[in-house]
Design a protein around this motif. Structure first.
Motif, PDB file in Angstrom:
ATOM      1  N   PRO A 242       0.787  -1.370   0.024  1.00 54.58           N
ATOM      2  CA  PRO A 242      -0.020  -0.143   0.316  1.00 54.58           C
ATOM      3  C   PRO A 242       1.039   1.340   0.005  1.00 54.58           C
ATOM      4  CG  PRO A 242      -0.179  -1.207   2.255  1.00 54.58           C
ATOM      5  CD  PRO A 242       0.657  -2.169   1.291  1.00 54.58           C
ATOM      6  N   GLY A 243       0.678   2.199  -1.024  1.00 55.35           N
ATOM      7  CA  GLY A 243       1.296   3.365  -1.126  1.00 55.35           C
ATOM      8  C   GLY A 243       2.687   3.117  -1.749  1.00 55.35           C
ATOM      9  N   LYS A 244       3.069   2.182  -2.111  1.00 53.90           N
ATOM     10  CA  LYS A 244       4.457   2.019  -2.319  1.00 53.90           C
ATOM     11  C   LYS A 244       4.432   1.634  -3.988  1.00 53.90           C
ATOM     12  CE  LYS A 244       6.482   0.969   1.898  1.00 53.90           C
ATOM     13  NZ  LYS A 244       7.265  -0.068   2.728  1.00 53.90           N
TER      14      LYS A 244
ATOM     15  N   GLU B  21       5.079  -6.476   6.922  1.00 52.24           N
ATOM     16  CA  GLU B  21       5.624  -5.765   5.701  1.00 52.24           C
ATOM     17  C   GLU B  21       5.377  -6.208   4.363  1.00 52.24           C
ATOM     18  OE1 GLU B  21       6.379  -3.754   8.823  1.00 52.24           O
ATOM     19  OE2 GLU B  21       7.449  -5.755   8.738  1.00 52.24           O
ATOM     20  N   ASP B  22       5.006  -7.553   4.286  1.00 54.69           N
ATOM     21  CA  ASP B  22       4.685  -8.331   3.078  1.00 54.69           C
ATOM     22  C   ASP B  22       3.224  -8.076   2.621  1.00 54.69           C
ATOM     23  OD1 ASP B  22       6.905 -10.779   4.434  1.00 54.69           O
ATOM     24  OD2 ASP B  22       7.247  -9.549   2.672  1.00 54.69           O
ATOM     25  N   THR B  23       2.486  -7.174   3.386  1.00 53.86           N
ATOM     26  CA  THR B  23       1.229  -7.278   3.138  1.00 53.86           C
ATOM     27  C   THR B  23       1.047  -6.226   1.716  1.00 53.86           C
ATOM     28  OG1 THR B  23       0.212  -7.116   5.326  1.00 53.86           O
ATOM     29  CG2 THR B  23      -0.824  -5.592   3.657  1.00 53.86           C
ATOM     30  N   ALA B  24       0.400  -6.724   0.530  1.00 51.97           N
ATOM     31  CA  ALA B  24       0.503  -6.197  -0.581  1.00 51.97           C
ATOM     32  C   ALA B  24      -0.609  -6.861  -1.709  1.00 51.97           C
ATOM     33  CB  ALA B  24       1.758  -6.329  -1.326  1.00 51.97           C
TER      34      ALA B  24
ATOM     35  N   GLN C 175      -5.242 -10.318 -12.289  1.00 47.73           N
ATOM     36  CA  GLN C 175      -5.955  -9.347 -11.691  1.00 47.73           C
ATOM     37  C   GLN C 175      -5.506  -8.919 -10.351  1.00 47.73           C
ATOM     38  OE1 GLN C 175      -9.921 -11.054 -11.495  1.00 47.73           O
ATOM     39  NE2 GLN C 175      -9.539 -11.715  -9.477  1.00 47.73           N
ATOM     40  N   GLY C 176      -4.540  -9.697  -9.847  1.00 50.71           N
ATOM     41  CA  GLY C 176      -3.932  -9.292  -8.367  1.00 50.71           C
ATOM     42  C   GLY C 176      -4.793  -9.939  -7.488  1.00 50.71           C
ATOM     43  N   THR C 177      -4.127 -10.139  -6.280  1.00 49.63           N
ATOM     44  CA  THR C 177      -4.886 -10.709  -5.057  1.00 49.63           C
ATOM     45  C   THR C 177      -4.093  -9.956  -3.822  1.00 49.63           C
ATOM     46  OG1 THR C 177      -5.550 -12.637  -3.991  1.00 49.63           O
ATOM     47  CG2 THR C 177      -3.439 -12.788  -4.793  1.00 49.63           C
ATOM     48  N   GLN C 178      -5.270  -9.547  -3.146  1.00 54.73           N
ATOM     49  CA  GLN C 178      -4.727  -8.802  -1.988  1.00 54.73           C
ATOM     50  C   GLN C 178      -4.181  -9.682  -0.838  1.00 54.73           C
ATOM     51  OE1 GLN C 178      -4.527  -5.490  -0.795  1.00 54.73           O
ATOM     52  NE2 GLN C 178      -3.422  -6.334   0.945  1.00 54.73           N
ATOM     53  N   VAL C 179      -2.993  -9.515  -0.127  1.00 53.16           N
ATOM     54  CA  VAL C 179      -2.555 -10.450   0.679  1.00 53.16           C
ATOM     55  C   VAL C 179      -2.273  -9.632   2.085  1.00 53.16           C
ATOM     56  CG1 VAL C 179      -0.798 -12.200   1.827  1.00 53.16           C
ATOM     57  CG2 VAL C 179      -1.741 -12.310  -0.751  1.00 53.16           C
ATOM     58  N   THR C 180      -3.163  -9.868   3.123  1.00 52.24           N
ATOM     59  CA  THR C 180      -2.897  -9.251   4.550  1.00 52.24           C
ATOM     60  C   THR C 180      -1.926 -10.116   5.478  1.00 52.24           C
ATOM     61  OG1 THR C 180      -4.580  -7.692   4.030  1.00 52.24           O
ATOM     62  CG2 THR C 180      -3.816  -7.676   6.098  1.00 52.24           C
ATOM     63  N   VAL C 181      -0.919  -9.650   5.937  1.00 50.62           N
ATOM     64  CA  VAL C 181      -0.324 -10.538   7.200  1.00 50.62           C
ATOM     65  C   VAL C 181      -0.625  -9.695   8.399  1.00 50.62           C
ATOM     66  CG1 VAL C 181       1.994 -11.374   8.008  1.00 50.62           C
ATOM     67  CG2 VAL C 181       1.585 -10.961   5.507  1.00 50.62           C
ATOM     68  N   SER C 182      -1.235 -10.467   9.140  1.00 49.63           N
ATOM     69  CA  SER C 182      -1.811  -9.984  10.538  1.00 49.63           C
ATOM     70  C   SER C 182      -2.046 -11.266  11.344  1.00 49.63           C
ATOM     71  CB  SER C 182      -2.999  -9.144  10.236  1.00 49.63           C
ATOM     72  OG  SER C 182      -3.525  -8.639  11.371  1.00 49.63           O
ATOM     73  N   SER C 183      -1.789 -10.802  12.634  1.00 51.69           N
ATOM     74  CA  SER C 183      -2.156 -11.904  13.660  1.00 51.69           C
ATOM     75  C   SER C 183      -3.729 -11.687  14.078  1.00 51.69           C
ATOM     76  CB  SER C 183      -1.507 -11.679  14.964  1.00 51.69           C
ATOM     77  OG  SER C 183      -1.332 -10.670  15.476  1.00 51.69           O
TER      78      SER C 183
END
Length: 122
Positions: free
Chosen positions: A43-45, A90-93, A114-122
């Motif tokens: 996000p934002g990068k 930081e691998d969230t993208a 098309q892309g896929t959102q991956v979120t790294v979170s506990s």
């Protein structure tokens, strides 16, 4: 016409391994001189080229991820898979798979999933 589609989990816990698969249709991943890339955009990068597997099965990885990344392929199912270990937030993208004649991250060239959102979170 070649088409690519990413699949995999949208949420991964820290320290786990992220695995995403790209299914290719309309062409085979052994097509001569072609690269099958994984690219991400936090996000934002800016876009970040992560790595690729080429038509012969050889792999290329960006140095900053080399200790954590691997890319494999399945010729029968015409798929290639990204594995990224020890993930952090930081691998969230958004993760994209891209077919191109070069191992680059360039929105103006290649065939993109098309892309896929991956979120790294506990």
């Amino acid at each position: 016409q070649v088409q690519l589609q990413e699949s995999g989990p949208g949420l991964v816990k820290p320290s786990q391994t992220l695995s995403l698969t790209c299914t290719v249709s309309g062409g085979h991943i052994t097509t001569a001189y072609y690269y099958w890339n994984w690219i991400r955009q936090p996000p934002g990068k800016a876009l970040e080229w992560m790595g690729a597997i080429d038509y012969s099965g050889s792999t290329l990885y960006t140095p900053s991820l080399k200790s954590r990344i691997s890319i494999s392929r399945d010729l029968y199912d015409n798929q290639f898979t990204l594995h990224l270990s020890s993930v952090t937030p930081e691998d969230t993208a958004v993760y994209y798979c891209v077919g191109d004649a070069r191992p680059v991250a360039d929105r103006t060239r290649g065939t993109w999933g098309q892309g896929t959102q991956v979120t790294v979170s506990s």
